[in-house]
Design a protein around this motif. Structure first.
Motif, mmCIF file in Angstrom:
data_model
loop_
_atom_site.group_PDB
_atom_site.id
_atom_site.type_symbol
_atom_site.label_atom_id
_atom_site.label_comp_id
_atom_site.label_asym_id
_atom_site.label_seq_id
_atom_site.Cartn_x
_atom_site.Cartn_y
_atom_site.Cartn_z
ATOM 1 N N HIS A 374 -32.794 20.014 0.595
ATOM 2 C CA HIS A 374 -32.962 20.809 1.811
ATOM 3 C C HIS A 374 -31.625 21.033 2.505
ATOM 4 O O HIS A 374 -31.352 22.138 2.999
ATOM 5 C CB HIS A 374 -33.936 20.101 2.752
ATOM 6 C CG HIS A 374 -33.911 20.618 4.150
ATOM 7 N ND1 HIS A 374 -34.230 21.931 4.467
ATOM 8 C CD2 HIS A 374 -33.587 20.015 5.330
ATOM 9 C CE1 HIS A 374 -34.111 22.107 5.775
ATOM 10 N NE2 HIS A 374 -33.715 20.969 6.311
ATOM 11 N N ALA A 375 -30.773 20.006 2.541
ATOM 12 C CA ALA A 375 -29.479 20.131 3.218
ATOM 13 C C ALA A 375 -28.674 21.287 2.639
ATOM 14 O O ALA A 375 -28.074 22.086 3.372
ATOM 15 C CB ALA A 375 -28.691 18.826 3.096
ATOM 16 N N VAL A 376 -28.656 21.398 1.312
ATOM 17 C CA VAL A 376 -27.863 22.444 0.660
ATOM 18 C C VAL A 376 -28.430 23.828 0.962
ATOM 19 O O VAL A 376 -27.692 24.756 1.323
ATOM 20 C CB VAL A 376 -27.794 22.195 -0.855
ATOM 21 C CG1 VAL A 376 -27.108 23.367 -1.556
ATOM 22 C CG2 VAL A 376 -27.044 20.892 -1.159
ATOM 23 N N THR A 377 -29.743 23.987 0.840
ATOM 24 C CA THR A 377 -30.336 25.310 1.089
ATOM 25 C C THR A 377 -30.330 25.650 2.575
ATOM 26 O O THR A 377 -30.188 26.823 2.956
ATOM 27 C CB THR A 377 -31.754 25.370 0.506
ATOM 28 O OG1 THR A 377 -31.697 25.022 -0.877
ATOM 29 C CG2 THR A 377 -32.354 26.757 0.635
ATOM 30 N N PHE A 378 -30.480 24.654 3.427
ATOM 31 C CA PHE A 378 -30.340 24.850 4.873
ATOM 32 C C PHE A 378 -28.937 25.389 5.186
ATOM 33 O O PHE A 378 -28.768 26.335 5.968
ATOM 34 C CB PHE A 378 -30.593 23.522 5.574
ATOM 35 C CG PHE A 378 -30.353 23.494 7.054
ATOM 36 C CD1 PHE A 378 -30.994 24.379 7.900
ATOM 37 C CD2 PHE A 378 -29.494 22.554 7.617
ATOM 38 C CE1 PHE A 378 -30.787 24.339 9.275
ATOM 39 C CE2 PHE A 378 -29.277 22.493 8.984
ATOM 40 C CZ PHE A 378 -29.918 23.400 9.814
ATOM 41 N N ALA A 379 -27.935 24.792 4.537
ATOM 42 C CA ALA A 379 -26.564 25.276 4.718
ATOM 43 C C ALA A 379 -26.422 26.714 4.216
ATOM 44 O O ALA A 379 -25.737 27.546 4.834
ATOM 45 C CB ALA A 379 -25.587 24.361 3.970
ATOM 46 N N ALA A 380 -27.094 27.021 3.103
ATOM 47 C CA ALA A 380 -27.052 28.392 2.575
ATOM 48 C C ALA A 380 -27.644 29.382 3.570
ATOM 49 O O ALA A 380 -27.121 30.490 3.756
ATOM 50 C CB ALA A 380 -27.801 28.457 1.246
ATOM 51 N N GLY A 381 -28.726 28.985 4.216
ATOM 52 C CA GLY A 381 -29.332 29.852 5.226
ATOM 53 C C GLY A 381 -28.403 30.102 6.390
ATOM 54 O O GLY A 381 -28.281 31.241 6.877
ATOM 55 N N LEU A 382 -27.725 29.061 6.846
ATOM 56 C CA LEU A 382 -26.755 29.230 7.926
ATOM 57 C C LEU A 382 -25.617 30.152 7.497
ATOM 58 O O LEU A 382 -25.190 31.036 8.253
ATOM 59 C CB LEU A 382 -26.196 27.857 8.332
ATOM 60 C CG LEU A 382 -27.084 27.000 9.218
ATOM 61 C CD1 LEU A 382 -26.672 25.535 9.157
ATOM 62 C CD2 LEU A 382 -27.023 27.496 10.669
ATOM 63 N N SER A 384 -25.696 32.482 5.309
ATOM 64 C CA SER A 384 -26.152 33.868 5.159
ATOM 65 C C SER A 384 -26.163 34.616 6.480
ATOM 66 O O SER A 384 -26.165 35.850 6.507
ATOM 67 C CB SER A 384 -27.556 33.898 4.538
ATOM 68 O OG SER A 384 -28.528 33.423 5.467
ATOM 69 N N GLU A 385 -26.146 33.856 7.585
ATOM 70 C CA GLU A 385 -26.144 34.487 8.910
ATOM 71 C C GLU A 385 -24.785 34.414 9.593
ATOM 72 O O GLU A 385 -24.689 34.564 10.811
ATOM 73 C CB GLU A 385 -27.207 33.810 9.797
ATOM 74 C CG GLU A 385 -28.633 34.047 9.320
ATOM 75 C CD GLU A 385 -29.003 35.521 9.353
ATOM 76 O OE1 GLU A 385 -28.689 36.204 10.347
ATOM 77 O OE2 GLU A 385 -29.589 36.001 8.357
ATOM 78 N N GLY A 386 -23.755 34.153 8.797
ATOM 79 C CA GLY A 386 -22.406 34.231 9.341
ATOM 80 C C GLY A 386 -21.829 32.931 9.852
ATOM 81 O O GLY A 386 -20.698 32.921 10.367
ATOM 82 N N TYR A 387 -22.557 31.827 9.733
ATOM 83 C CA TYR A 387 -22.013 30.538 10.160
ATOM 84 C C TYR A 387 -21.214 29.901 9.031
ATOM 85 O O TYR A 387 -21.267 30.334 7.871
ATOM 86 C CB TYR A 387 -23.128 29.621 10.651
ATOM 87 C CG TYR A 387 -23.522 29.936 12.077
ATOM 88 C CD1 TYR A 387 -22.952 29.260 13.151
ATOM 89 C CD2 TYR A 387 -24.417 30.963 12.348
ATOM 90 C CE1 TYR A 387 -23.282 29.570 14.458
ATOM 91 C CE2 TYR A 387 -24.750 31.297 13.649
ATOM 92 C CZ TYR A 387 -24.182 30.597 14.710
ATOM 93 O OH TYR A 387 -24.496 30.923 16.002
ATOM 94 N N LYS A 388 -20.447 28.878 9.380
ATOM 95 C CA LYS A 388 -19.576 28.199 8.427
ATOM 96 C C LYS A 388 -20.021 26.749 8.278
ATOM 97 O O LYS A 388 -19.444 25.849 8.901
ATOM 98 C CB LYS A 388 -18.115 28.284 8.893
ATOM 99 C CG LYS A 388 -17.580 29.710 8.996
ATOM 100 C CD LYS A 388 -16.124 29.724 9.428
ATOM 101 C CE LYS A 388 -15.582 31.144 9.441
ATOM 102 N NZ LYS A 388 -14.136 31.178 9.808
ATOM 103 N N PRO A 389 -21.048 26.518 7.484
ATOM 104 C CA PRO A 389 -21.576 25.158 7.369
ATOM 105 C C PRO A 389 -20.722 24.269 6.470
ATOM 106 O O PRO A 389 -20.344 24.656 5.357
ATOM 107 C CB PRO A 389 -22.951 25.378 6.755
ATOM 108 C CG PRO A 389 -22.830 26.640 5.980
ATOM 109 C CD PRO A 389 -21.848 27.497 6.742
ATOM 110 N N PHE A 390 -20.423 23.067 6.965
ATOM 111 C CA PHE A 390 -19.834 22.009 6.156
ATOM 112 C C PHE A 390 -20.955 21.036 5.814
ATOM 113 O O PHE A 390 -21.503 20.371 6.700
ATOM 114 C CB PHE A 390 -18.723 21.287 6.917
ATOM 115 C CG PHE A 390 -17.401 21.984 6.873
ATOM 116 C CD1 PHE A 390 -16.374 21.513 6.058
ATOM 117 C CD2 PHE A 390 -17.159 23.113 7.641
ATOM 118 C CE1 PHE A 390 -15.144 22.151 6.007
ATOM 119 C CE2 PHE A 390 -15.931 23.759 7.602
ATOM 120 C CZ PHE A 390 -14.919 23.283 6.789
ATOM 121 N N CYS A 391 -21.316 20.978 4.557
ATOM 122 C CA CYS A 391 -22.388 20.102 4.082
ATOM 123 C C CYS A 391 -21.714 18.842 3.545
ATOM 124 O O CYS A 391 -21.129 18.845 2.455
ATOM 125 C CB CYS A 391 -23.193 20.805 2.999
ATOM 126 S SG CYS A 391 -24.691 19.942 2.523
#
Length: 645
Positions: A374-382, A384-391
């Motif tokens: 979930h953490a990885v796909t949650f980061a992918a969702g972020l 996709s909306e222009g955020y810069k997730p560090f997982c």
């Protein structure tokens, strides 16, 4: 045997069979002594403390009620199993925990017949237990299978997948939910204990089954309404609706520190005649019975050696900043400049340093629980909306989200930043936590950039690089522990993607290092000078994309080219060999033909030990580098001298 006048009952217990010979009236004293012995042992060895203290009474009760090892007892994660190890014939070795040649910090099949399933990653117990229960059914055996799963482990999807499957099966499986932090449903005193005992008892179940048979003679709508009314009434008082909906018979909650409550319930569950899964909800307190651990559960989840009286942990004086903290502090600086940066962890805020980030940016920090997929796909969702997730995940835990890395991140080319902690060997945690495979499994995925920090200063620059990179996914890996003591930059500067650096110039041998072995390589280069060998040392920085220009220069201008990395075969060295082969560099003959060698972690699972010993065993320390160079040059006698020097 380590004995003490303060543990007279525990001194008589060498196996659970000895425990079962005691009267019930003495079990509370056994638990008291077991808790004292656990605290005493971990104060000497370090390791996981809080979780084990929380299950002392539960451990005593389970081994007393069930016929272990014939009945299979599985401890999820395994770090809550220290009291279990003491009761199962390993007390005399308990002060060797997590040391070279000593006991593992987790359950381990090769260590004891009382460890039927090895566990160090979480949320595996129900799946494994169901497999054992089905095996019993297929073999016609009547033994019990008991899976003890911590509440944190219940946040992982795998546990629910297993329960969903178990609920549709008819094999006998007992699930103990050790609820020590989530407080799914707090025990409601005497009434809760009475109801748990009632619904787990034979009389209630017999009447319930008889009413079911009678009810089936009634019209369908009447029977369904009666059945739902009974389930509602039971779940209203006792909780557990979710588990019942999955087809799992729920009992609880009960006080996991009250043997008078637990023993009759566990006996009733043991004596169930019906098939199918049963869940017993046990509420415990992490760190129970040791005031410092009760007061600071997170700090006493895993500890260094400590003073039993004061609880003060013995920590070595740091020579350099810890990589995890360097990452966190660098990320805080980048996030202060860019409000699109967010951080994600999977139940490891302090382990990944994101507790530091959270203090500055609480609304931009997300702990998703033990749920790496979930953490990885949650980061992918972020992303996709222009955020810069560090997982931020340990290397060994990122393995659990690999499909999501490929399918949800890389195929869509989303700019998720993977901060991979604990890359390489990890000392006392052993093979289950070693970050051996991430370079190999990430490097074969299209679109992803893979970096490794050679030191703590490079890590700061790589955090800045990841923050600035928006062209797709990017990963930066770094080891456990302290850096090497280099001068730290004031702020990170983005690196050019796919460009390495020359650290030391030579003309005969080139060593291309990827990751934190660079300091050992530089030591080796100094030693090689004493053998008259001029050595170039380069820091690759990137495994993907490779710095092809640098690689070709090294290959063209040196007699020997050696790569070194803290990873398995199939990683950086393999990528280099593939490129050299594609370019025809390795096709040459004669005295000036390039001699290429790759130094990687051995193709074995290395046991727990001190990091320096593990790297020596792996052949990745300075002595091993010198020996490899000399033997490649055909100087076998010098290579032998270097190994014993």
């Amino acid at each position: 045997m380590t004995t003490s006048s303060t543990t007279p009952l525990l001194d008589t217990i060498h196996s659970p069979a000895d425990l079962r010979r005691l009267p019930e009236s003495e079990l509370a004293q056994v638990a008291k002594e077991l808790r004292e012995e656990t605290i005493s042992a971990v104060s000497v060895t370090g390791g996981h403390l809080g979780a084990g203290l929380g299950v002392v009474e539960l451990t005593v009760a389970l081994h007393y009620v069930f016929d272990t090892p014939q009945d299979r007892l599985i401890w999820d994660v395994g770090h809550q199993a220290y009291p279990h190890k003491i009761l199962t014939g390993r007390r005399e070795r308990i002060r060797t925990l997590r040391r070279g040649g000593g006991l593992s910090g987790f359950t381990r099949r090769s260590e004891s017949e009382y460890d039927p399933f090895g566990a160090a990653h979480s949320s595996t117990s129900i799946s494994a237990g169901l497999g054992m229960a089905v095996a019993n059914t297929l073999s016609g055996k009547n033994g019990n299978v008991i899976a003890v799963i911590g509440d944190g482990a219940m946040s992982a999807g795998m546990a629910y997948e297993a329960m969903n499957n178990a609920g549709a099966m008819h094999s006998r499986l007992i699930i103990i939910l050790n609820d020590n932090e989530m407080s799914i449903a707090p025990p409601a005193g005497a009434l809760s204990a009475y109801l748990a005992r009632l619904v787990s008892g034979g009389a209630y179940r017999s009447v319930r089954e008889a009413v079911k048979q009678l009810g089936r003679l009634l019209p369908r709508f009447v029977y369904d309404r009666a059945r739902k009314t009974e389930e509602f009434a039971r779940n209203f008082w006792a909780g557990g609706t979710m588990f019942e909906e999955l087809g799992i018979y729920y009992v609880g909650p009960i006080d996991g520190h009250n043997l008078d409550q637990m023993l009759p319930v566990l006996k009733n569950v043991r004596d169930f005649k019906e098939t199918g899964p049963i869940l017993v909800h046990v509420v415990t307190q992490k760190g129970k019975g040791y005031a410092p651990a009760e007061a600071t559960k997170d700090k006493y989840h895993a500890v260094n050696m400590f003073d039993v009286v004061t609880g003060k942990q013995v920590k070595p004086k740091p020579n350099a900043p810890v990589y995890t903290n360097v990452f966190a502090e660098a990320l805080v600086k980048e996030a202060a400049k860019d409000d699109k940066i967010v951080a994600i962890t999977a139940a490891m805020p302090s382990g990944t340093g994101l507790d530091i980030f959270q203090k500055s940016f609480p609304d931009r920090t997300f702990d998703v629980g033990i749920a790496e997929q979930h953490a990885v796909t949650f980061a992918a969702g972020l992303a996709s909306e222009g955020y810069k997730p560090f997982c931020a995940l340990y290397s060994t835990f990122l393995q659990r989200g690999y499909d999501q890395v490929v399918h949800d991140v890389a195929i869509q080319n989303l700019p998720v930043r993977f901060a991979i902690d604990r890359a390489g060997l990890v000392g006392a945690d052993g093979a289950t936590h070693a970050g051996s495979f991430d370079v190999a499994f990430l490097g074969i995925v299209p679109n992803i950039v893979v970096m490794a920090a050679a030191d703590e200063a490079e890590l700061v620059h790589m955090v800045a690089t990841a923050a600035a990179y928006d062209a797709g996914p990017i990963a930066l890996r770094y080891p456990r522990g302290e850096g090497v003591g280099v001068e730290m930059p004031v702020e990170g500067k983005p690196l050019e993607i796919g460009r390495g650096r020359i650290v030391r110039e030579g003309n005969k041998v080139a060593i291309l290092s990827f990751g934190a072995r660079l300091a050992e390589v530089l030591k080796a280069a100094e030693d090689l000078a004493g053998y008259g060998v001029s050595t170039t040392v380069a820091d690759a920085r990137f495994a993907k994309p490779l710095d092809v220009d640098l690689l070709m220069r090294l290959a063209a201008n040196h007699e020997v080219l050696i790569t070194i990395e803290e990873g398995s075969v199939g990683g950086f060295g393999s990528f280099v060999a593939q490129k050299l082969t594609d370019e025809g560099v390795l096709d040459g003959a004669g005295p000036r033909a390039l001699k290429f060698r790759s130094m990687v972690l051995p193709d074995v699972f290395q046991d727990h030990d001190k990091p320096e010993k593990l790297y020596a065993q792996a052949g990745l320390d300075a002595k091993a580098v010198v020996a490899k160079v000399l033997s490649t040059l055909g100087r076998e006698s010098d290579a032998l001298k270097s190994r014993i020097a």
